[in-house]
Design a protein around this motif. Structure first.
Motif: not given
Ligand code: MN
Length: 518
Positions: A7-13, A51-54, A59-62, A169-170
């Motif tokens: 539930s802590y992942i808000y990350y958008n690939y 990124r280490l998260a893939g 994407e991190h900058c965005l 988040k990552t």
């Protein structure tokens, strides 16, 4: 036990520029073009990096820029957010950014890069006794000040907070031995700063993201404890919402009513004060009423109290008496349907935006005259310990309110008489302006001061008379049996260093006596 809860992942690939472009409609066309240009530049600079998260690095900058756009900051801040890691992580230089995007954006990027060097060292993860905790608190407060003093432009702080939010988040993708340190830093430096800037929503998110990395078991058992209760409470709140909506509209008040679950970390903190008794926590899910005007807010409070009896001593008027960080709302706790106890918060839309976004909310609000008087009044009600922050906040608010153009040159001379510098390991010292490596060496230890033979500032050798600046990282080179030199007194600033140098050189004769045998 799962360490990481999904539930802590808000990350958008796979976000791309479209993701950001839908969020910048509040800006003019030339501003949007500037942002696209910054995106293209950053994408090229980070090309091939992942990124280490893939996913690609951009994407991190965005994501960082998207947060800034959601806060509706100006185009330069959004562009700087896109470019924030270019200098640190790619071959491109600050000078190149300055040439391409101008002074302001370059200064923002530079500021964000420098703030990245403020760190909590690993040793603080293992503190145990009172004495260490005290020392830690002192260090951390200095770090927070250093953070603000170095930032100069408030947008730098906000971009850095956005950067940290996405990194949190990552965080699961970062090597395990680094996670706790980063999480601790988030909890001790970033979240409190977000709070002081009135960015309550961000503070809550940062804390909840850091929580499981530091208090893994506690977080897990709290989630278990709360789960069923939370669901039941949310259902109940929906019932109340129906009743309230009807009553308010009968009174001619247009309102948005929502249930809002308390953030986990702040719930945990509160539970500790109530000896873990969750039945004492009335705002597990709070009911929030958002209305248009202050008059309607008070009227709504009346309607609530007519419907349900309030608990005595629990009515708080943060509208006429705001919290030090500018937070405003009416709070009341009532015996609602079936005698259940519920906390209700009432505020205007403007107050709501400020409660969530704090200082950042001021970019899209042009307040009417009288606003700053209001802030002055609120300052009188703040405890002295917090006063400096409020004064500063009020000053920012006044500047932003009075004159939007000044934002560009907004600097914080909050700590104008002090500078914050650190050892390579991240131990921070605050020294008077004009201090030199000698002052720094003596501030660490007298023996180090005495034995100093050279100094490196930010990796480069400097004269011992070199003037230190905010954010400098200083390495002192020492040599055994070396002695202080009399001429150090010509450029040392602190009385601490001066008295120790004097004491030492007075013991040593100015010239060697040729008649004594050595
Ligand atoms: Mn970053």
């Amino acid at each position: 036990m799962p360490f990481y809860n999904a539930s802590y992942i808000y990350y958008n690939y796979n976000v791309n520029f479209t993701y950001l472009s839908t969020k910048i409609n509040y800006l003019g066309q030339s501003d949007q073009i500037l942002i696209k240009k910054a995106y293209d530049y950053a994408a090229k600079a980070h090309e091939g990096q992942t990124r280490l998260a893939g996913g690609p690095y951009i994407e991190h900058c965005l994501q960082t820029a998207a947060f800034i756009a959601d806060l509706k900051l100006d185009a330069k801040a959004v562009a700087a957010a896109l470019l924030h890691d270019v200098v640190e992580d790619t071959p491109y230089t600050l000078e190149q950014i300055r040439r391409e995007f101008g002074r302001t954006i370059a200064a923002l990027v530079d500021g964000v890069t420098k703030l990245g060097h403020i760190r909590i060292t690993r040793q603080w993860l293992f503190i145990k006794n009172e004495k260490e905790i005290k020392e830690f608190d002192r260090q951390v407060e200095t770090l927070r000040k250093m953070f603000m003093a170095m930032a100069k432009d408030i947008r730098v702080v906000i971009i850095k907070l956005a950067d940290r939010l996405h990194n949190m988040k990552t965080l699961y993708a970062i090597p395990e031995n680094k996670r706790a340190r980063i999480a601790k830093e988030t909890l001790e430096i970033y979240a409190p700063l977000a709070y002081r800037l009135g960015m309550g929503e961000l503070k809550g998110q940062l804390e909840d993201l850091a929580f499981p990395y530091i208090y893994q078991e506690e977080q897990f058992s709290l989630k278990k404890k709360v789960a069923g209760r939370l669901e039941r409470k949310e259902k109940y709140i929906r019932q109340l919402k129906g009743i309230l909506t009807k009553k308010l509209s009968q009174a001619g008040i247009k309102a948005e009513i929502n249930g809002r679950a308390k953030h986990m970390y702040s719930l945990w903190q509160k539970l500790k004060r109530y000896n873990g008794d969750i039945s004492q926590i009335y705002d597990l899910v709070a009911l929030r009423i958002v209305v248009n005007t202050i008059e309607e807010a008070y009227k709504a409070l009346g309607i609530v109290h007519e419907l349900w009896k309030p608990l005595s001593g629990r009515i708080k008027d943060y509208i006429s008496m705001p919290k030090f960080n500018g937070y405003q709302s009416l709070h009341t706790t009532v015996f609602a349907e079936k005698g259940e106890i519920v906390e209700i918060q009432i505020r205007t839309f403007k107050m709501h935006d400020r409660a969530e976004n704090g200082i950042a909310a001021h970019w899209h609000y042009t307040e009417k005259k009288g606003g700053s008087d209001y802030l002055k009044r609120q300052i009188d009600r703040v405890p002295a310990r917090e006063l400096r922050w409020v004064n500063e906040l009020a000053r920012w608010q006044k500047i932003l309110t009075d004159n939007r153009e000044i934002i560009d040159s907004l600097t914080m001379d909050f700590f104008s008489d002090r500078i914050f510098v650190s050892t390579p390991k991240g131990d921070v010292k605050d020294l008077p302006i004009g201090s030199t490596p000698i002052d720094f060496a003596y501030s660490i230890h007298t023996d180090i001061g005495h034995a100093t033979v050279g100094a490196k500032v930010n990796g480069k050798m400097v004269d011992l008379s070199h003037r230190l600046e905010n954010g400098d990282i200083i390495e002192i080179l020492t040599k055994k049996n070396s002695k202080p030199k009399r001429d150090w007194l010509n450029f040392t600033k602190t009385s601490n260093a001066r008295s120790k140098i004097k004491a030492s050189v007075e013991k040593t004769p100015l010239f060697k006596n040729p008649f004594t045998k050595s």
